[in-house]
Design an enzyme around this catalytic site. Structure first.
Site, PDB file in Angstrom:
ATOM      1  N   SER A   1      -5.017 -20.369 -28.415  1.00 28.10           N
ATOM      2  CA  SER A   1      -5.259 -20.941 -29.692  1.00 28.10           C
ATOM      3  C   SER A   1      -4.810 -22.372 -29.865  1.00 28.10           C
ATOM      4  CB  SER A   1      -4.673 -20.175 -30.725  1.00 28.10           C
ATOM      5  OG  SER A   1      -5.111 -20.640 -32.139  1.00 28.10           O
TER       6      SER A   1
ATOM      7  N   TYR B   1       2.734 -15.430 -34.730  1.00 30.14           N
ATOM      8  CA  TYR B   1       1.428 -15.306 -34.073  1.00 30.14           C
ATOM      9  C   TYR B   1       1.297 -16.423 -33.112  1.00 30.14           C
ATOM     10  CZ  TYR B   1      -3.490 -16.186 -33.015  1.00 30.14           C
ATOM     11  OH  TYR B   1      -4.656 -16.555 -32.242  1.00 30.14           O
TER      12      TYR B   1
ATOM     13  N   LYS C   1       1.391 -16.876 -28.674  1.00 29.24           N
ATOM     14  CA  LYS C   1       0.400 -17.770 -27.708  1.00 29.24           C
ATOM     15  C   LYS C   1       0.922 -18.588 -26.743  1.00 29.24           C
ATOM     16  CE  LYS C   1      -3.427 -15.494 -28.972  1.00 29.24           C
ATOM     17  NZ  LYS C   1      -3.968 -14.616 -28.245  1.00 29.24           N
TER      18      LYS C   1
END
Ligand code: UDP
Length: 335
Positions: free
Chosen positions: A123, A147, A151
């Protein structure tokens, strides 16, 4: 055969169609923790193909081992993972445990079975607070929430794995803001509860499920004061995965690519485009800034163009029209 973990989800389901259109056989592994079996049924309806599906948690080593024993898998696109930023701040351990565990389990099983092509859903959030835009792949990374860190950590794990194993091909795809839906209107984004992301929120206002849009801040350093993002049509994004698999098959090692359009639109640009193309009114009020939001985030898409031979083709009007086509025909998503 290409294994799609989380293949019933928003990006996974659209990628499934583009892979089938390009002649690949696919297999979906999904535990439906944030997706619906109905999505796979509709994929079969759209493609006219039976799509093999296993309902497993891809952190479950035994289940994944069995999956690799029973199928001729030669590439994996790993979509499965938790993705709600706010929830990750509240329950960081849940995010680290799940997202890291699933990636490790898949990677270890691939190594045992001599499967060498791994495409990872990363992302643009890994760029953190950008020093400048557009963002190119060599820029500094750093995250503002768990989050994002999952990644970034998985990117590092994959980079190290590819360095240690010269047979491995890893492609890290940094997604910008996927919106829109398949032109059939049969599959699309179906968030649980009140949407966090802009487009599903707008479409739910349009359909009358939510009274109005809250625009989070109008004092950002942008052309109209509202946040600017690189919105990309999910079908373009899906095609980026097809290109990435082709690239992985030709190139060893680990490469990272932005998947964005290179153009930034503000929240109010999106509201206006959505209203115009769909002939609707979206009532909104300006609210406080949302914690952790940044002024601007858009891609430099040059590397993907040159090395993956991929570029986003659809316009912001296509995106707004297709998002509405999906939502208006599926007021309650897949239910
Ligand atoms: N946004 C907004 N209202 C909403 C949801 C989002 O104004 O209800 C804004 C948000 O502040 C950001 C942009 O829309 O500027 C995109 O937000 P989204 O959560 O979709 O993506 P991200 O912030 O993760 O890039």
């Amino acid at each position: 055969m290409v294994l799609l973990t989380g293949g019933a989800g928003y990006i996974g389901s659209h990628t499934c169609i583009e892979l089938i259109n390009s002649g690949y056989d696919v297999l979906i592994a999904d535990d439906f923790s944030n997706s619906k079996p109905e999505a796979v049924r509709r994929l079969e309806e759209i493609t006219g193909r039976k799509i093999p599906l296993v309902n497993i948690d891809v952190a479950d080593k035994e289940a994944v081992e069995k999956l690799f024993n029973e199928n001729e898998i030669d590439a994996v696109v790993h979509f499965a993972g938790y993705k709600a930023v706010g929830e990750s701040v509240q329950f960081p351990l849940k995010y680290y445990r799940n997202n890291i565990d699933t990636a490790l389990t898949i990677l270890e099983t691939m190594e045992r079975h001599d499967v060498h092509n791994f495409i990872f859903s990363s992302s643009a959030t890994v760029y953190g607070i950008p020093e400048s835009v557009p963002l190119h792949e060599e820029m500094k990374t750093g995250c503002t929430n768990p989050y994002g860190f999952t990644k970034l950590m998985i990117e590092q794990i994959l980079r190290d794995a590819a360095f240690a194993n010269p047979k491995l091909s890893v492609v890290l795809l940094r997604y910008f803001n996927p919106i829109g839906a398949h032109e059939s209107g049969r599959i699309g984004e179906d968030p649980n509860g009140i949407p966090n992301n802009l487009l599903p929120f707008i479409t739910q206002v349009a359909v009358g499920k939510l009274p109005e849009l809250g625009v989070f801040g109008n004092d950002y350093n942008t052309h109209d004061g509202t946040g600017v993002r690189d919105y990309i049509h999910v079908v373009d994004l899906a095609k980026g995965h097809v290109a990435a698999i082709g690239y992985a098959k030709e190139n060893k090692g680990c490469e990272v690519f932005n998947l964005g359009t290179g153009t930034g639109y503000s929240v109010l640009d999106i509201v206006k485009a959505f209203e115009k193309v769909n002939n609707l009114k979206i009532p909104y009020t300006i609210k406080e800034r949302r914690p952790g939001d940044i002024d601007e985030c858009y891609a430099d898409p040059k590397k993907a163009r040159e090395k993956l031979h991929w570029t986003a083709e659809k316009t912001i009007e296509d995106m707004c029209r297709d998002s509405w086509n999906w939502q208006s025909h599926n007021q309650n998503g897949y239910e």
